[in-house]
Design an enzyme around this catalytic site. Sequence first.
Site, PDB file in Angstrom:
ATOM      1  N   ASP A   1      36.016  43.459  36.249  1.00 54.82           N
ATOM      2  CA  ASP A   1      37.066  43.833  37.196  1.00 54.82           C
ATOM      3  C   ASP A   1      38.344  43.022  36.935  1.00 54.82           C
ATOM      4  O   ASP A   1      38.278  41.895  36.470  1.00 54.82           O
ATOM      5  CB  ASP A   1      36.558  43.587  38.628  1.00 54.82           C
ATOM      6  CG  ASP A   1      37.356  44.374  39.655  1.00 54.82           C
ATOM      7  OD1 ASP A   1      38.174  45.224  39.267  1.00 54.82           O
ATOM      8  OD2 ASP A   1      37.163  44.136  40.861  1.00 54.82           O
TER       9      ASP A   1
ATOM     10  N   GLY B   1      43.606  46.002  36.006  1.00 49.38           N
ATOM     11  CA  GLY B   1      44.845  46.495  36.605  1.00 49.38           C
ATOM     12  C   GLY B   1      45.740  45.347  37.044  1.00 49.38           C
ATOM     13  O   GLY B   1      46.945  45.328  36.747  1.00 49.38           O
ATOM     14  N   ARG B   2      45.141  44.368  37.728  1.00 48.97           N
ATOM     15  CA  ARG B   2      45.926  43.217  38.217  1.00 48.97           C
ATOM     16  C   ARG B   2      46.482  42.393  37.061  1.00 48.97           C
ATOM     17  O   ARG B   2      47.595  41.888  37.096  1.00 48.97           O
ATOM     18  CB  ARG B   2      45.055  42.330  39.124  1.00 48.97           C
ATOM     19  CG  ARG B   2      44.980  42.832  40.547  1.00 48.97           C
ATOM     20  CD  ARG B   2      43.888  42.127  41.312  1.00 48.97           C
ATOM     21  NE  ARG B   2      42.585  42.643  40.957  1.00 48.97           N
ATOM     22  CZ  ARG B   2      41.442  42.039  41.255  1.00 48.97           C
ATOM     23  NH1 ARG B   2      41.437  40.886  41.892  1.00 48.97           N
ATOM     24  NH2 ARG B   2      40.299  42.593  40.921  1.00 48.97           N
TER      25      ARG B   2
ATOM     26  N   GLU C   1      32.587  56.403  41.105  1.00 49.83           N
ATOM     27  CA  GLU C   1      33.704  56.416  42.065  1.00 49.83           C
ATOM     28  C   GLU C   1      35.063  56.316  41.375  1.00 49.83           C
ATOM     29  O   GLU C   1      36.104  56.601  41.978  1.00 49.83           O
ATOM     30  CB  GLU C   1      33.578  55.253  43.062  1.00 49.83           C
ATOM     31  CG  GLU C   1      32.490  55.433  44.114  1.00 49.83           C
ATOM     32  CD  GLU C   1      31.081  55.330  43.549  1.00 49.83           C
ATOM     33  OE1 GLU C   1      30.846  54.445  42.700  1.00 49.83           O
ATOM     34  OE2 GLU C   1      30.214  56.140  43.927  1.00 49.83           O
ATOM     35  N   ASN C   2      35.075  55.887  40.111  1.00 49.61           N
ATOM     36  CA  ASN C   2      36.355  55.654  39.428  1.00 49.61           C
ATOM     37  C   ASN C   2      37.165  56.929  39.186  1.00 49.61           C
ATOM     38  O   ASN C   2      38.356  56.862  38.892  1.00 49.61           O
ATOM     39  CB  ASN C   2      36.150  54.910  38.094  1.00 49.61           C
ATOM     40  CG  ASN C   2      35.841  53.437  38.265  1.00 49.61           C
ATOM     41  OD1 ASN C   2      35.129  52.828  37.461  1.00 49.61           O
ATOM     42  ND2 ASN C   2      36.369  52.817  39.330  1.00 49.61           N
TER      43      ASN C   2
ATOM     44  N   ARG D   1      30.590  38.999  38.156  1.00 50.90           N
ATOM     45  CA  ARG D   1      31.709  39.876  38.491  1.00 50.90           C
ATOM     46  C   ARG D   1      33.001  39.099  38.306  1.00 50.90           C
ATOM     47  O   ARG D   1      33.161  38.027  38.901  1.00 50.90           O
ATOM     48  CB  ARG D   1      31.604  40.393  39.934  1.00 50.90           C
ATOM     49  CG  ARG D   1      32.784  41.299  40.270  1.00 50.90           C
ATOM     50  CD  ARG D   1      32.639  42.029  41.570  1.00 50.90           C
ATOM     51  NE  ARG D   1      33.744  42.985  41.687  1.00 50.90           N
ATOM     52  CZ  ARG D   1      33.677  44.180  42.248  1.00 50.90           C
ATOM     53  NH1 ARG D   1      32.536  44.577  42.774  1.00 50.90           N
ATOM     54  NH2 ARG D   1      34.725  44.976  42.288  1.00 50.90           N
TER      55      ARG D   1
ATOM     56  N   ARG E   1      31.211  41.786  45.684  1.00 54.76           N
ATOM     57  CA  ARG E   1      30.343  42.919  46.004  1.00 54.76           C
ATOM     58  C   ARG E   1      29.798  43.549  44.734  1.00 54.76           C
ATOM     59  O   ARG E   1      30.325  43.347  43.638  1.00 54.76           O
ATOM     60  CB  ARG E   1      31.068  43.950  46.873  1.00 54.76           C
ATOM     61  CG  ARG E   1      32.370  44.408  46.334  1.00 54.76           C
ATOM     62  CD  ARG E   1      32.995  45.533  47.154  1.00 54.76           C
ATOM     63  NE  ARG E   1      34.309  45.790  46.623  1.00 54.76           N
ATOM     64  CZ  ARG E   1      35.431  45.235  47.069  1.00 54.76           C
ATOM     65  NH1 ARG E   1      35.411  44.447  48.118  1.00 54.76           N
ATOM     66  NH2 ARG E   1      36.581  45.482  46.485  1.00 54.76           N
TER      67      ARG E   1
HETATM   68  C1  FPP Z   1      38.163  47.391  36.364  1.00 56.16           C
HETATM   69  O1  FPP Z   1      39.453  46.875  36.480  1.00 56.16           O
HETATM   70  C2  FPP Z   1      37.996  48.126  35.127  1.00 56.16           C
HETATM   71  C3  FPP Z   1      37.708  49.463  35.004  1.00 56.16           C
HETATM   72  C4  FPP Z   1      37.458  50.375  36.113  1.00 56.16           C
HETATM   73  C5  FPP Z   1      37.632  50.086  33.684  1.00 56.16           C
HETATM   74  C6  FPP Z   1      36.914  49.240  32.717  1.00 56.16           C
HETATM   75  C7  FPP Z   1      37.145  49.683  31.388  1.00 56.16           C
HETATM   76  C8  FPP Z   1      37.198  48.841  30.365  1.00 56.16           C
HETATM   77  C9  FPP Z   1      37.074  47.379  30.441  1.00 56.16           C
HETATM   78  C10 FPP Z   1      37.372  49.402  29.057  1.00 56.16           C
HETATM   79  C11 FPP Z   1      36.259  48.947  28.169  1.00 56.16           C
HETATM   80  C12 FPP Z   1      35.123  49.831  28.143  1.00 56.16           C
HETATM   81  C13 FPP Z   1      34.642  50.337  27.014  1.00 56.16           C
HETATM   82  C14 FPP Z   1      33.408  51.159  27.005  1.00 56.16           C
HETATM   83  C15 FPP Z   1      35.323  50.065  25.749  1.00 56.16           C
HETATM   84  P1  FPP Z   1      40.387  47.454  37.638  1.00 56.16           P
HETATM   85  O2  FPP Z   1      41.214  48.531  37.060  1.00 56.16           O
HETATM   86  O3  FPP Z   1      39.552  47.843  38.805  1.00 56.16           O
HETATM   87  O4  FPP Z   1      41.277  46.209  37.946  1.00 56.16           O
HETATM   88  P2  FPP Z   1      41.959  45.859  39.349  1.00 56.16           P
HETATM   89  O5  FPP Z   1      40.852  45.490  40.300  1.00 56.16           O
HETATM   90  O6  FPP Z   1      42.815  44.694  39.009  1.00 56.16           O
HETATM   91  O7  FPP Z   1      42.746  47.049  39.797  1.00 56.16           O
END
Ligand code: FPP
Length: 235
Positions: A15, A18-19, A62-63, A183, A189
């Site tokens: 996780d 994005g941040r 959910e993504n 995590r 969670r």
């Molecule tokens: C969570 O960060 C990340 C994801 C939902 C996507 C994960 C995908 C990758 C790491 C790409 C690698 C995977 C492969 C199979 C090569 P977030 O976007 O939820 O971050 P945030 O909580 O900061 O918004």
Amino acid sequence: MGELYMPRHVGIIMDGNGRWAKKRGLPRQIGHTYGAQTFKNIARYISKQGVKVLTLYAFSTENWKRPAEEVNAIMKIFHQYLVDSLTDFRDDDIKVVFIGDRSVFSPELIDLINESEEVAKDRKGMLLNIAMNYGGRDEIVRAVKNICRDVKENKTDIESISEKDIEKYLYTANQPDPDLIIRTGGEHRLSNFLLYQAAYSEFYSMDILWPDFKPKDFDKAVEEFNRRNRRFGGV
Ligand code: FPP
């Protein structure tokens, strides 16, 4: 600390992509691109530590709720990753498998997923489960349907169904349960990750954002894991 005990199965909820990007004034998808790089480096490092099974949560059921632009970008990253993965991990003998409902991906992506598993199928090193369109509840629903089917066809008897039998219907059939779930990104969670399998897993949340995750952060999680006293419901 003396000799470290290595968890047999490690799960990681990656996780914070994005941040990570936002902090740098970049679009979220750039965070996923860097996250994919971290994914490769870390999988390789962990395989060298003697871990038997690693499960990485790449995309949850959910993504799909995210903006189409971001979902499309993630699918493109998967596509590129899969093209590379046909040769990646070969030298490390890593056996790649995918868990989750792959049927909803594009036919091209499904072919690549199947092909990636096929080229890796005889490898003897670490088993790498890539969870894509994976949801713990969805996995349980699928298991229940298959159990019902087997009952209907007289392949199994209701009264004899045990916890071990249920495990056989999960994507992770014949794999050890996760000992440690890490995590990144600071939340505390499970987010629908390995719900059945995580009954006794040690959970370790780290504030670090996934693209910044380094081998030393994994080492820190293993050290913490070694300090925990796992009782599995006993005393
Ligand atoms: C969570 O960060 C990340 C994801 C939902 C996507 C994960 C995908 C990758 C790491 C790409 C690698 C995977 C492969 C199979 C090569 P977030 O976007 O939820 O971050 P945030 O909580 O900061 O918004």
